[in-house]
Motif scaffolding. Sequence first.
Motif, PDB file in Angstrom:
ATOM      1  N   ALA A 119       1.078  -1.034  -0.065  1.00  0.00           N
ATOM      2  CA  ALA A 119      -0.371  -0.241   0.210  1.00  0.00           C
ATOM      3  C   ALA A 119       0.841   1.022   0.288  1.00  0.00           C
ATOM      4  O   ALA A 119       0.859   2.260  -0.610  1.00  0.00           O
ATOM      5  N   PHE A 120       1.676   1.093   0.565  1.00  0.00           N
ATOM      6  CA  PHE A 120       2.633   2.320   0.724  1.00  0.00           C
ATOM      7  C   PHE A 120       3.625   2.880  -0.649  1.00  0.00           C
ATOM      8  O   PHE A 120       3.547   3.642  -1.225  1.00  0.00           O
ATOM      9  N   VAL A 121       3.969   1.555  -0.859  1.00  0.00           N
ATOM     10  CA  VAL A 121       4.172   1.994  -2.470  1.00  0.00           C
ATOM     11  C   VAL A 121       3.223   2.068  -3.505  1.00  0.00           C
ATOM     12  O   VAL A 121       3.915   3.272  -4.039  1.00  0.00           O
ATOM     13  N   LEU A 122       2.445   1.545  -3.334  1.00  0.00           N
ATOM     14  CA  LEU A 122       1.382   1.673  -4.538  1.00  0.00           C
ATOM     15  C   LEU A 122       1.229   3.960  -4.249  1.00  0.00           C
ATOM     16  O   LEU A 122       0.944   4.355  -5.282  1.00  0.00           O
ATOM     17  N   ARG A 123       0.970   3.860  -2.700  1.00  0.00           N
ATOM     18  CA  ARG A 123       0.598   5.273  -2.916  1.00  0.00           C
ATOM     19  C   ARG A 123       1.716   6.455  -2.943  1.00  0.00           C
ATOM     20  O   ARG A 123       1.769   7.481  -3.689  1.00  0.00           O
ATOM     21  N   ALA A 125       4.061   5.590  -5.637  1.00  0.00           N
ATOM     22  CA  ALA A 125       3.678   5.950  -7.223  1.00  0.00           C
ATOM     23  C   ALA A 125       2.353   6.955  -7.512  1.00  0.00           C
ATOM     24  O   ALA A 125       3.140   7.250  -8.201  1.00  0.00           O
ATOM     25  N   MET A 126       1.469   6.770  -7.087  1.00  0.00           N
ATOM     26  CA  MET A 126       0.289   7.230  -7.585  1.00  0.00           C
ATOM     27  C   MET A 126       0.882   8.922  -7.075  1.00  0.00           C
ATOM     28  O   MET A 126       0.376   9.863  -8.242  1.00  0.00           O
ATOM     29  N   TYR A 133      -2.940  12.671 -15.027  1.00  0.00           N
ATOM     30  CA  TYR A 133      -3.127  11.071 -14.835  1.00  0.00           C
ATOM     31  C   TYR A 133      -3.790  11.080 -13.480  1.00  0.00           C
ATOM     32  O   TYR A 133      -4.399   9.907 -13.338  1.00  0.00           O
ATOM     33  N   ARG A 134      -3.504  11.927 -12.244  1.00  0.00           N
ATOM     34  CA  ARG A 134      -2.968  11.150 -11.188  1.00  0.00           C
ATOM     35  C   ARG A 134      -5.344  11.278 -10.598  1.00  0.00           C
ATOM     36  O   ARG A 134      -5.977  10.624 -10.460  1.00  0.00           O
ATOM     37  N   MET A 175       6.350   2.156 -12.808  1.00  0.00           N
ATOM     38  CA  MET A 175       6.519   2.522 -12.051  1.00  0.00           C
ATOM     39  C   MET A 175       6.821   1.204 -10.844  1.00  0.00           C
ATOM     40  O   MET A 175       7.840   1.364 -10.038  1.00  0.00           O
ATOM     41  N   LEU A 176       5.671   0.453 -10.570  1.00  0.00           N
ATOM     42  CA  LEU A 176       5.556  -1.140 -10.212  1.00  0.00           C
ATOM     43  C   LEU A 176       6.205  -2.045 -10.065  1.00  0.00           C
ATOM     44  O   LEU A 176       7.381  -2.607  -9.010  1.00  0.00           O
ATOM     45  N   ALA A 177       6.647  -2.003 -11.940  1.00  0.00           N
ATOM     46  CA  ALA A 177       7.922  -3.195 -11.985  1.00  0.00           C
ATOM     47  C   ALA A 177       9.342  -2.663 -11.917  1.00  0.00           C
ATOM     48  O   ALA A 177       9.605  -4.002 -11.825  1.00  0.00           O
TER      49      ALA A 177
END
Length: 178
Positions: A119-123, A125-126, A133-134, A175-177
């Motif tokens: 969740a932290f990584v996703l936030r 990245a967002m 885009y966001r 970004m997540l990859a």
Amino acid sequence: MSSLALNADNFNDITVSTKTGNERFYNQLVSAYSNDLHRYAYWLSGDKHTAEDLVQETLLRAWKSLNRLQDRKAAKGWLMTILRRENARRFERKQLQQSDIPLEELSAAETTYDTSTEAFVLRRAMDELPDEYREPLVKQIIGGYSQKEIASQLGITSAGVGTRLFRARQKLRDMLAA
């Protein structure tokens, strides 16, 4: 569904002070927003039956507190907030007391996968996404708005919103990859 039920501006035409007015207004809310509520509930839960339960609980809470709705034009956001809170209550009810967990499962419970890091990584990245885009992505995922609703809010075409949503998801994947 009638066109009256789909037009949130017409909600103001109904006097909610009477029982009949309450029922009419509530029925129009259900007609206008039940599909959006189902989509959002399914997105939150990932399960059709849980989503149906969430929507039922949401509509029940909405009926009980219909007189608390101050701005009828904000009815969709009000319903989405009720749904989101109802989903949170679902997890509060399911939390186990530590004494409820058998001793042999305690060691397994301590080594389970922690999703808070994801969740932290996703936030993060967002947060790194450009605003163009966001914003539509958050409106669609969190707000439960349709492409057309987002287009009218942002003042762009529905196709433009679709393009931005596609690019936002692609940028997040990249970004997540990494």
